[in-house]
Enzyme design. Structure first.
Site, PDB file in Angstrom:
ATOM      1  N   LEU A  18       0.843  -1.200   0.000  1.00 33.25           N
ATOM      2  CA  LEU A  18       0.000   0.000   0.000  1.00 33.25           C
ATOM      3  C   LEU A  18       0.877   1.247   0.000  1.00 33.25           C
ATOM      4  O   LEU A  18       1.870   1.300   0.714  1.00 33.25           O
ATOM      5  CB  LEU A  18      -0.865   0.038   1.272  1.00 33.25           C
ATOM      6  CG  LEU A  18      -1.876  -1.084   1.447  1.00 33.25           C
ATOM      7  CD1 LEU A  18      -2.489  -1.009   2.847  1.00 33.25           C
ATOM      8  CD2 LEU A  18      -2.959  -0.987   0.378  1.00 33.25           C
ATOM      9  N   GLU A  65       5.162  -3.115  13.155  1.00 35.45           N
ATOM     10  CA  GLU A  65       4.685  -2.262  14.246  1.00 35.45           C
ATOM     11  C   GLU A  65       3.164  -2.141  14.275  1.00 35.45           C
ATOM     12  O   GLU A  65       2.570  -1.978  15.342  1.00 35.45           O
ATOM     13  CB  GLU A  65       5.267  -0.852  14.098  1.00 35.45           C
ATOM     14  CG  GLU A  65       4.747   0.081  15.168  1.00 35.45           C
ATOM     15  CD  GLU A  65       5.276   1.490  15.027  1.00 35.45           C
ATOM     16  OE1 GLU A  65       5.980   1.921  15.935  1.00 35.45           O
ATOM     17  OE2 GLU A  65       5.002   2.151  14.015  1.00 35.45           O
ATOM     18  N   ARG A  85      -4.255  -5.983   5.222  1.00 37.88           N
ATOM     19  CA  ARG A  85      -3.289  -6.227   6.297  1.00 37.88           C
ATOM     20  C   ARG A  85      -3.859  -7.028   7.462  1.00 37.88           C
ATOM     21  O   ARG A  85      -3.120  -7.442   8.351  1.00 37.88           O
ATOM     22  CB  ARG A  85      -2.708  -4.891   6.804  1.00 37.88           C
ATOM     23  CG  ARG A  85      -2.007  -4.094   5.687  1.00 37.88           C
ATOM     24  CD  ARG A  85      -1.015  -3.101   6.218  1.00 37.88           C
ATOM     25  NE  ARG A  85      -0.015  -3.768   7.028  1.00 37.88           N
ATOM     26  CZ  ARG A  85       0.878  -3.134   7.790  1.00 37.88           C
ATOM     27  NH1 ARG A  85       0.880  -1.825   7.821  1.00 37.88           N
ATOM     28  NH2 ARG A  85       1.751  -3.804   8.510  1.00 37.88           N
ATOM     29  N   ARG A 131      -7.073   4.290   9.555  1.00 38.14           N
ATOM     30  CA  ARG A 131      -6.797   2.904   9.957  1.00 38.14           C
ATOM     31  C   ARG A 131      -7.271   2.552  11.375  1.00 38.14           C
ATOM     32  O   ARG A 131      -7.409   1.382  11.709  1.00 38.14           O
ATOM     33  CB  ARG A 131      -5.292   2.644   9.880  1.00 38.14           C
ATOM     34  CG  ARG A 131      -4.636   2.992   8.542  1.00 38.14           C
ATOM     35  CD  ARG A 131      -5.068   2.042   7.455  1.00 38.14           C
ATOM     36  NE  ARG A 131      -4.383   2.312   6.199  1.00 38.14           N
ATOM     37  CZ  ARG A 131      -3.180   1.827   5.886  1.00 38.14           C
ATOM     38  NH1 ARG A 131      -2.543   1.044   6.726  1.00 38.14           N
ATOM     39  NH2 ARG A 131      -2.627   2.114   4.722  1.00 38.14           N
ATOM     40  N   HIS A 161      -0.527   7.717   9.958  1.00 35.55           N
ATOM     41  CA  HIS A 161      -0.590   7.253  11.344  1.00 35.55           C
ATOM     42  C   HIS A 161      -0.144   8.387  12.271  1.00 35.55           C
ATOM     43  O   HIS A 161       0.582   9.297  11.850  1.00 35.55           O
ATOM     44  CB  HIS A 161       0.364   6.073  11.554  1.00 35.55           C
ATOM     45  CG  HIS A 161      -0.085   4.783  10.942  1.00 35.55           C
ATOM     46  ND1 HIS A 161       0.682   4.066  10.062  1.00 35.55           N
ATOM     47  CD2 HIS A 161      -1.221   4.065  11.114  1.00 35.55           C
ATOM     48  CE1 HIS A 161       0.034   2.965   9.699  1.00 35.55           C
ATOM     49  NE2 HIS A 161      -1.116   2.936  10.321  1.00 35.55           N
ATOM     50  N   CYS A 248       7.983   1.747  12.048  1.00 33.77           N
ATOM     51  CA  CYS A 248       7.107   0.663  11.527  1.00 33.77           C
ATOM     52  C   CYS A 248       7.821  -0.665  11.363  1.00 33.77           C
ATOM     53  O   CYS A 248       7.174  -1.700  11.323  1.00 33.77           O
ATOM     54  CB  CYS A 248       6.552   1.006  10.148  1.00 33.77           C
ATOM     55  SG  CYS A 248       6.208   2.683   9.867  1.00 33.77           S
TER      56      CYS A 248
HETATM   57  C1  CIR Z   1       0.692   0.673   4.916  1.00 36.04           C
HETATM   58  O1  CIR Z   1       0.158   1.541   4.216  1.00 36.04           O
HETATM   59  O2  CIR Z   1       0.067   0.034   5.756  1.00 36.04           O
HETATM   60  C2  CIR Z   1       2.157   0.395   4.712  1.00 36.04           C
HETATM   61  N1  CIR Z   1       2.473   0.537   3.325  1.00 36.04           N
HETATM   62  C3  CIR Z   1       2.992   1.323   5.534  1.00 36.04           C
HETATM   63  C4  CIR Z   1       2.788   1.150   6.994  1.00 36.04           C
HETATM   64  C5  CIR Z   1       3.531   2.147   7.784  1.00 36.04           C
HETATM   65  N2  CIR Z   1       3.411   1.881   9.168  1.00 36.04           N
HETATM   66  C6  CIR Z   1       3.505   2.800  10.108  1.00 36.04           C
HETATM   67  O3  CIR Z   1       3.560   3.993   9.832  1.00 36.04           O
HETATM   68  N3  CIR Z   1       3.460   2.382  11.383  1.00 36.04           N
END
Ligand code: CIR
Length: 253
Positions: A18, A65, A85, A131, A161, A248
């Site tokens: 993503l 994370e 996810r 999210r 986030h 993350c």
């Molecule tokens: C997402 O969009 O879920 C992943 N591509 C990136 C997640 C990043 N995670 C975070 O900031 N804790």
């Protein structure tokens, strides 16, 4: 102090992870190299690292994370808001149970990704994002309170986030980006403003006195050094392409 971290090797499928970054596709080989250097940085901070196998069916699974919150009292398995996810959680559960006898769960209709959670001592700030919803945040607060911890909800917008825009560096020092700088919930902290062109570095990580900072953001690096911290740069270019920050890539406990 942290003694352990859990990480997961990136999978080749990360190319379809993503993203809203518009920075192009990651280079898988380079991402693996950067991931190894990230692990080396954790080791340098005195951390024992458990490296989990790749999960090809989940392109974003290296961002461990988001799928669990590990506190000194208990582990909490999250319920990601991103539909692609959700399935990652059962895989992290196996790893978490090696270290925690009590693993709590966030349940539907609650959603929560732990990138939205910032720990400050015994208190956990929970950002509401695309999210993480209010149901998920309330469930988490109830769990935390059962263990003598506390949580509070942070209203925010424009960030993937909460920790995309904030990093707590202990000793009352807080990196803040954009609206977070003047956000009423964080006025008691010594706020260090991250400039727009260095936004990505607002996600830096304090580990046992050292601050890991993404490579290539000289202003904030200098500001962190001026606060007296030891710093360690980590090249994150390939993970940035997937909106993934330094925090993350690991679960620290
Ligand atoms: C997402 O969009 O879920 C992943 N591509 C990136 C997640 C990043 N995670 C975070 O900031 N804790």
């Amino acid at each position: 102090m942290f003694t352990h971290a859990i990480v997961r090797k990136p999978s080749e499928s990360m190319l379809s992870g993503l993203t809203e970054a518009n920075l192009g596709k990651p280079n898988y080989k380079l991402a693996c190299k950067q991931h190894q250097d990230y692990i080396a940085a954790l080791h340098e901070c005195g951390i024992k690292v458990t490296e989990l196998e790749t999960l090809e069916q989940y392109p974003d699974a290296c961002f461990v994370e988001d799928v669990a919150l590990l506190t000194p009292k208990c582990a909490i398995l999250t319920h990601p808001g991103a539909s692609t996810r959700k399935g990652e959680v059962i895989y992290i559960e196996q790893a978490v149970r090696d270290f925690f006898s009590n693993a709590e769960k966030i349940e539907a209709p609650g959603t929560l990704e732990a990138g939205d959670i910032m720990m400050v001592g015994n208190h956990y700030y929970i950002g509401l994002s695309k999210r993480t919803n209010a149901q998920g945040a309330k469930q988490l607060i109830n769990i935390l309170e059962r263990y003598g911890l506390s949580g509070s909800i942070v209203e925010m917008s424009g960030l993937l986030h909460l920790k995309t825009g904030l990093s707590y560096l202990e000793n009352n020092n807080l990196l803040t980006f954009g609206d977070m700088h003047l956000h009423p919930d964080f006025r008691q902290f010594n706020r260090i403003k991250v400039e727009n062109e260095e936004a990505y570095a607002a996600n830096s990580v304090w580990i046992n006195g050292t601050v890991l900072v993404p490579k290539g953001f000289p202003k904030i690096l200098k500001a962190i050094k001026n606060l007296g911290y030891k710093t360690r740069e980590v090249d994150m270019s390939e993970f940035q392409k997937l909106d993934g920050g330094l925090s993350c890539l690991s679960l620290r406990f």
